[in-house]
Design a protein around this motif. Structure first.
Motif, PDB file in Angstrom:
ATOM      1  N   SER A  87       0.793  -1.230   0.000  1.00 53.03           N
ATOM      2  CA  SER A  87       0.000   0.000   0.000  1.00 53.03           C
ATOM      3  C   SER A  87       0.825   1.278   0.000  1.00 53.03           C
ATOM      4  CB  SER A  87      -0.947   0.017   1.211  1.00 53.03           C
ATOM      5  OG  SER A  87      -0.211  -0.095   2.420  1.00 53.03           O
ATOM      6  N   GLY A  88       2.098   1.209   0.360  1.00 60.53           N
ATOM      7  CA  GLY A  88       2.885   2.432   0.376  1.00 60.53           C
ATOM      8  C   GLY A  88       4.230   2.228   1.039  1.00 60.53           C
ATOM      9  N   PRO A  89       5.022   3.297   1.168  1.00 59.74           N
ATOM     10  CA  PRO A  89       6.348   3.198   1.788  1.00 59.74           C
ATOM     11  C   PRO A  89       6.260   2.746   3.245  1.00 59.74           C
ATOM     12  CG  PRO A  89       6.079   5.280   0.627  1.00 59.74           C
ATOM     13  CD  PRO A  89       4.726   4.659   0.693  1.00 59.74           C
ATOM     14  N   VAL A  90       7.294   2.017   3.681  1.00 60.70           N
ATOM     15  CA  VAL A  90       7.386   1.537   5.075  1.00 60.70           C
ATOM     16  C   VAL A  90       8.569   2.240   5.718  1.00 60.70           C
ATOM     17  CG1 VAL A  90       7.730  -0.462   6.557  1.00 60.70           C
ATOM     18  CG2 VAL A  90       6.381  -0.688   4.468  1.00 60.70           C
ATOM     19  N   PRO A  91       8.348   2.992   6.797  1.00 61.85           N
ATOM     20  CA  PRO A  91       9.472   3.668   7.469  1.00 61.85           C
ATOM     21  C   PRO A  91      10.511   2.659   7.955  1.00 61.85           C
ATOM     22  CG  PRO A  91       7.363   4.524   8.246  1.00 61.85           C
ATOM     23  CD  PRO A  91       7.050   3.308   7.417  1.00 61.85           C
ATOM     24  N   ASP A  92      11.786   2.975   7.786  1.00 62.13           N
ATOM     25  CA  ASP A  92      12.906   2.125   8.238  1.00 62.13           C
ATOM     26  C   ASP A  92      12.805   0.716   7.666  1.00 62.13           C
ATOM     27  OD1 ASP A  92      13.923   4.236   9.776  1.00 62.13           O
ATOM     28  OD2 ASP A  92      12.657   3.702  11.474  1.00 62.13           O
ATOM     29  N   PHE A  93      12.369   0.611   6.412  1.00 56.89           N
ATOM     30  CA  PHE A  93      12.229  -0.709   5.788  1.00 56.89           C
ATOM     31  C   PHE A  93      13.550  -1.463   5.791  1.00 56.89           C
ATOM     32  CE2 PHE A  93      12.820  -3.250   1.956  1.00 56.89           C
ATOM     33  CZ  PHE A  93      11.749  -4.120   2.018  1.00 56.89           C
ATOM     34  N   GLY A  94      14.620  -0.834   5.334  1.00 61.92           N
ATOM     35  CA  GLY A  94      15.904  -1.513   5.253  1.00 61.92           C
ATOM     36  C   GLY A  94      16.415  -1.960   6.606  1.00 61.92           C
ATOM     37  N   LYS A  95      16.277  -1.115   7.593  1.00 61.79           N
ATOM     38  CA  LYS A  95      16.774  -1.455   8.936  1.00 61.79           C
ATOM     39  C   LYS A  95      16.000  -2.629   9.525  1.00 61.79           C
ATOM     40  CE  LYS A  95      17.680   0.742  13.421  1.00 61.79           C
ATOM     41  NZ  LYS A  95      17.568   1.997  14.205  1.00 61.79           N
ATOM     42  N   LYS A  96      14.687  -2.624   9.402  1.00 59.94           N
ATOM     43  CA  LYS A  96      13.860  -3.701   9.959  1.00 59.94           C
ATOM     44  C   LYS A  96      14.140  -5.033   9.268  1.00 59.94           C
ATOM     45  CE  LYS A  96      10.027  -0.635  11.256  1.00 59.94           C
ATOM     46  NZ  LYS A  96       8.618  -0.263  10.974  1.00 59.94           N
ATOM     47  N   LEU A  97      14.172  -5.009   7.936  1.00 59.56           N
ATOM     48  CA  LEU A  97      14.357  -6.252   7.202  1.00 59.56           C
ATOM     49  C   LEU A  97      15.774  -6.793   7.378  1.00 59.56           C
ATOM     50  CD1 LEU A  97      12.637  -8.065   5.536  1.00 59.56           C
ATOM     51  CD2 LEU A  97      13.339  -6.862   3.474  1.00 59.56           C
ATOM     52  N   SER A  98      16.762  -5.944   7.466  1.00 61.46           N
ATOM     53  CA  SER A  98      18.134  -6.403   7.703  1.00 61.46           C
ATOM     54  C   SER A  98      18.237  -7.114   9.041  1.00 61.46           C
ATOM     55  CB  SER A  98      19.100  -5.208   7.665  1.00 61.46           C
ATOM     56  OG  SER A  98      19.102  -4.595   6.399  1.00 61.46           O
ATOM     57  N   SER A  99      17.521  -6.602  10.037  1.00 59.64           N
ATOM     58  CA  SER A  99      17.543  -7.231  11.363  1.00 59.64           C
ATOM     59  C   SER A  99      16.922  -8.624  11.316  1.00 59.64           C
ATOM     60  CB  SER A  99      16.792  -6.345  12.360  1.00 59.64           C
ATOM     61  OG  SER A  99      16.724  -6.972  13.624  1.00 59.64           O
ATOM     62  N   ASP A 149      17.515   4.726   3.093  1.00 63.34           N
ATOM     63  CA  ASP A 149      16.759   4.167   4.220  1.00 63.34           C
ATOM     64  C   ASP A 149      16.191   2.790   3.888  1.00 63.34           C
ATOM     65  OD1 ASP A 149      17.290   6.452   5.632  1.00 63.34           O
ATOM     66  OD2 ASP A 149      15.384   7.422   5.134  1.00 63.34           O
ATOM     67  N   ALA A 150      16.026   2.481   2.591  1.00 62.21           N
ATOM     68  CA  ALA A 150      15.423   1.203   2.195  1.00 62.21           C
ATOM     69  C   ALA A 150      16.455   0.122   1.902  1.00 62.21           C
ATOM     70  CB  ALA A 150      14.538   1.407   0.964  1.00 62.21           C
ATOM     71  N   ILE A 151      17.745   0.460   1.886  1.00 60.76           N
ATOM     72  CA  ILE A 151      18.782  -0.510   1.541  1.00 60.76           C
ATOM     73  C   ILE A 151      18.869  -1.603   2.598  1.00 60.76           C
ATOM     74  CG2 ILE A 151      21.276  -0.804   1.348  1.00 60.76           C
ATOM     75  CD1 ILE A 151      20.033   0.252  -1.143  1.00 60.76           C
ATOM     76  N   ILE A 152      18.997  -2.879   2.125  1.00 60.79           N
ATOM     77  CA  ILE A 152      19.164  -4.038   3.013  1.00 60.79           C
ATOM     78  C   ILE A 152      20.645  -4.331   3.137  1.00 60.79           C
ATOM     79  CG2 ILE A 152      18.623  -6.488   3.304  1.00 60.79           C
ATOM     80  CD1 ILE A 152      16.102  -5.992   1.637  1.00 60.79           C
ATOM     81  N   ALA A 153      21.119  -4.502   4.381  1.00 58.76           N
ATOM     82  CA  ALA A 153      22.553  -4.649   4.648  1.00 58.76           C
ATOM     83  C   ALA A 153      23.123  -5.900   3.980  1.00 58.76           C
ATOM     84  CB  ALA A 153      22.797  -4.688   6.157  1.00 58.76           C
ATOM     85  N   GLN A 154      22.359  -6.992   3.944  1.00 61.11           N
ATOM     86  CA  GLN A 154      22.877  -8.254   3.401  1.00 61.11           C
ATOM     87  C   GLN A 154      22.926  -8.256   1.873  1.00 61.11           C
ATOM     88  OE1 GLN A 154      20.521  -7.995   5.681  1.00 61.11           O
ATOM     89  NE2 GLN A 154      21.478  -8.860   7.520  1.00 61.11           N
ATOM     90  N   ALA A 155      22.238  -7.336   1.246  1.00 63.76           N
ATOM     91  CA  ALA A 155      22.174  -7.314  -0.217  1.00 63.76           C
ATOM     92  C   ALA A 155      22.999  -6.162  -0.765  1.00 63.76           C
ATOM     93  CB  ALA A 155      20.723  -7.182  -0.679  1.00 63.76           C
ATOM     94  N   LYS A 156      23.476  -6.364  -1.958  1.00 59.42           N
ATOM     95  CA  LYS A 156      24.222  -5.318  -2.644  1.00 59.42           C
ATOM     96  C   LYS A 156      23.464  -4.924  -3.913  1.00 59.42           C
ATOM     97  CE  LYS A 156      28.714  -6.883  -0.937  1.00 59.42           C
ATOM     98  NZ  LYS A 156      30.074  -7.351  -1.295  1.00 59.42           N
TER      99      LYS A 156
END
Length: 811
Positions: A318-330, A420-427
């Motif tokens: 439905s739309g942007p998720v705040p701190d998406f990259g940080k949450k998913l990386s965790s 803010d959306a970047i995932i740490a494990q992915a490049k």
């Protein structure tokens, strides 16, 4: 099998290891193998029992090897080695189906035949298919690694290198990409080769000297039959012309001629049967491989069921998720850490490989959510840019400055959202989404710019239209020698004014000079086009304008007063003047002269249409008509409005339609002369004087008679005016008499009534009594005289109207 593509097969080696030479000889004769020379190829397949080898060969080469019936259980179907000819493949391709390895029918200890058959296949084949299940990749026994190691050792000891192609066929492919499976297989084969003891002659010989390694993957035949057949059909194409340079076996060596194939195969099998030292090593990493796969599968399942991930996956739709990259990386880090904890005691290489596969699967799972986030950020940024850009333009800011500043600001805002959306494990690279946003912004800017420029262009075109249409039309309508000179001056003045203003308005757009010059040239062309269009419009109505000009000059004098044809006017001269002016209008309208061209149009028209001599008809036989042409000299067709032949036709029509006006004027002159000629002829006047001398003297001696005659004259004059005698007789004597007879009695009664009314006026208002009547009559006579003048004028006007309404037959 013959060369037409029909299939036949034979058992080459039976289950006991006996070489069936007679069957091979019959087979060779049936397929005409001896005639092939070196133009044939041998393909074989090896792999675990019930792994679908025969099924693969039948679909791949059109053979008819016996296949396992899945409904009767998994059991041995192929015993020994069978040989068949591939259907419809060039060159002639021999296909060998080997008995499967690791079969329960032979037991755990009887593996000699498996080794012998595998070695035989490698020895005689140009291409060896190694059939293996996808989930067995990484296992030692199931992947035929020990078998390959033994074959490598024996082959180097017994045979010279043939450059055999090993084609690993991965069956029942899973979601794991082939790009991840192929390196593992190639690495395993290389390791086997490096670990094999080599004779002195081949100590430094690389694997590529003996083998070419290829890898393909196929979907499950049972679960995805259609997809399996499509992939097999694609693989089949690689076996066409397989021995040609660049083919699967294009660099093979030591090929036995087709006529010696039977003897060579028998000798090879004999040597292999006599080798009793073949030994296969145990599986080394099988347990680690299986267990690491189980742990990885468990962690993958736990991730898909993770509540936080499910909430993020749903929210992303439905739309942007705040701190998406940080949450998913965790969440990903917790999943991978759990795998590391449980798999820490297993083989490091297997553990690392499976961890990498797990990480790739997890990233593949979350990548759609990441792409959705980027899409939301891009759309949101684009919408904000559009609003800010429109607001800046509405505030009066320059177009280029507004576009540059807004683009810089919102691209920086997008970069922050991506970070803010970047995932740490992915490049993962976000440059493509960024480029798309920049293209969208540029497209919107270009669209707005085009709209603004179009609006600006239309505004200046409208100004030019307003500034040129009216004056140009007025100048053409009043055509004279200076018409086109004046039009050129107006065009130049208005065009320069418009170009100056337009150029200043374009400066805020920071356009390329070529584009700017092109737009300014378009404005100039538009102005010129307006003038030409107006000229063509006026030329289309030139006949109407000519008639209007002729009527104006012919029917009105120099002071714009209507002409009264009293008989003193020179109608011929007036007609010539009016026609000359009309011809002038025609010559001006004949062509567009915006480039100050010199032409002889007016002179040509004057000579051809006005200066017509009495004997022109006789001369026309030998004289060339200057108007008998479709174009003017020195005038291009694109600038021609009225062609010479059209001018001639228009002039003929013009003269026809204006001739009636001239005829009416002539008729009016003649009627006026008749009305004004009221005196009798001179001889009648002399006769009256001579014959009426006595009566005249009588009147002089009796003045009373003069008074009676004077009163009678006034009464007759009053009757004449009231009855409009001259007007009634204008249309003929008989109609005049009839009309006067009907009006005579009412007019007499009307006069008597008026005299009675005058007689009743009080004496104080009429101190002279009866003379008042005479005086009144006198005044009536005077008034009647005035009325007569007015009536006469009215008669002339009525007469002219009648003459216009009914054309005269006279010229």
């Amino acid at each position: 099998m013959d060369n037409s593509g029909q299939c036949c097969s034979t058992q080459l080696i039976d289950g006991d290891g006996t070489f069936i030479a007679d069957g091979l000889e019959n087979f060779i004769k049936e397929v005409n193998l001896r005639e092939c020379g070196l133009s044939y190829a041998v393909v074989s397949i090896m792999g675990p029992q019930s792994s679908g080898k025969s099924t693969l060969l039948n679909h791949l080469f059109g053979t008819n090897f016996r296949e396992m019936d899945a409904f009767k259980g998994r059991s041995q179907t192929t015993k020994g080695i069978w040989l068949a000819k591939g259907a419809g493949i060039e060159p002639c391709t021999l296909v060998m189906d080997l008995e499967g390895t690791d079969g329960r029918e032979r037991g755990e200890d009887d593996t000699a035949f498996e080794k012998q058959s595998a070695l035989f296949a490698l020895a005689v084949s140009d291409i060896v298919l190694i059939n293996m299940w996808c989930h067995d990749i990484g296992r030692e026994q199931a992947a035929n690694k020990p078998l390959l190691k033994t074959v490598f050792q024996v082959m180097m000891r017994l045979f010279s290198p043939r450059k055999t192609t090993l084609l690993f066929v991965i069956r029942d492919k899973t979601k794991t990409p082939l790009e991840n499976l192929e390196p593992v297989l190639r690495e395993d084969v290389q390791k086997i080769w490096d670990s094999v003891p080599k004779p002195k002659a081949h100590k430094e010989t690389p694997l590529s000297e003996f083998f070419n390694v290829e890898v393909v993957a196929l979907s499950s035949y049972e679960e995805k039959e259609e997809q399996f057949k499509e992939q097999v059909a694609s693989l089949r194409q690689r076996f066409f012309h397989s021995i040609a340079p660049g083919g699967l076996a294009g660099d093979r060596r030591g090929v036995v001629p087709a006529s010696g194939f039977s003897f060579s195969a028998q000798q090879m099998w004999k040597v292999i049967k006599e080798n009793k030292d073949l030994d296969l090593p145990a599986h080394k990493v099988m347990v680690a491989t299986v267990r690491c796969e189980e742990i990885a599968h468990e962690k993958y399942s736990s991730f898909t069921e993770n509540e936080d991930w499910c909430l993020i996956e749903e929210a992303v739709q439905s739309g942007p998720v705040p701190d998406f990259g940080k949450k998913l990386s965790s969440i990903l880090e917790a999943c991978l850490s759990g795998y590391d904890t449980e798999a820490v005691y297993f083989d490091e290489s297997v553990r690392s490989s499976k961890r990498k596969q797990l990480e790739e699967r997890l990233l593949q799972l979350v990548q759609p959510a990441f792409q959705s986030i980027l899409g939301h950020i891009r759309c949101e940024t684009l919408n904000k840019f559009k609003e800010a850009f429109d607001k800046a333009l509405s505030g009066g800011e320059g177009f280029f400055v507004a576009a540059h500043d807004c683009t810089q600001f919102y691209m920086a805002l997008f970069d922050k959202g991506c970070a803010d959306a970047i995932i740490a494990q992915a490049k993962w690279d976000t440059s493509r989404v960024r480029e798309k946003l920049l293209r969208d912004i540029d497209a919107h800017v270009a669209s707005v710019r085009d709209a603004k420029l179009s609006e600006l262009t239309k505004a200046y075109e409208a100004k030019l239209n307003e500034a040129l249409s009216g004056p140009v039309e007025a100048l053409l309508d009043g055509a004279n020698n200076e018409t086109w000179s004046s039009i050129r001056k107006i065009l130049l003045r208005e065009t320069e004014s418009a170009v100056t203003g337009f150029s200043g308005a374009l400066s805020g757009f920071s356009l390329d000079e070529q584009i700017k010059e092109k737009m300014l040239a378009a404005i100039k062309d538009h102005a010129r086009g307006l003038v030409e269009a107006k000229a063509r419009e006026m030329a289309g109505r030139v006949l109407t304008h000519m008639k209007d000009r002729f009527t104006t000059l012919f029917s009105y004098d120099a002071e714009s007063m209507p002409r009264v044809w009293t008989g003193k006017e020179d109608i011929g001269a007036i007609t010539k003047l009016a026609r000359s002016a009309s011809l002038k209008l025609l010559s001006v309208m004949a062509a567009v002269r915006l480039d100050n061209e010199k032409d002889n149009i007016e002179k040509t028209l004057t000579v051809a249409l006005l200066d017509i001599k009495p004997n022109a008809t006789d001369r026309s036989i030998t004289t060339v008509d200057p108007l008998a042409s479709s174009k003017w000299e020195e005038i291009p067709t694109s600038k021609t409005l009225i062609t010479p032949v059209q001018c001639k036709s228009l002039w003929r029509q013009f003269k026809t339609e204006t001739e009636h006006t001239v005829t009416q004027a002539i008729s009016s002159q003649e009627a006026n002369r008749r009305n004004n000629n009221w005196l009798p002829p001179p001889w009648a006047i002399v006769a009256l004087v001579v014959l009426g001398f006595n009566e005249f003297m009588t009147l002089l001696r009796n003045p009373f008679y003069l008074a009676v005659i004077f009163v009678g004259f006034l009464l007759v004059k009053a009757l004449w005016v009231q009855l409009d005698v001259s007007g009634e007789f204008r249309h003929g004597a008989l109609p005049g008499l009839i009309s006067l007879s009907s009006k005579f009695v009412p007019t007499i009664m009307n006069l008597l009534k008026r005299l009675a009314e005058e007689g009743q006026v009080p004496a104080s208002n009429n101190p002279h009594g009866n003379p008042a009547i005479a005086s009144k009559g006198f005044r009536n006579g005077v008034g009647s005289s005035s009325g007569f003048s007015s009536t006469a004028s009215s008669d002339v006007t009525s007469e002219r109207e009648a003459e216009y309404s009914s054309p005269s037959k006279e010229e």
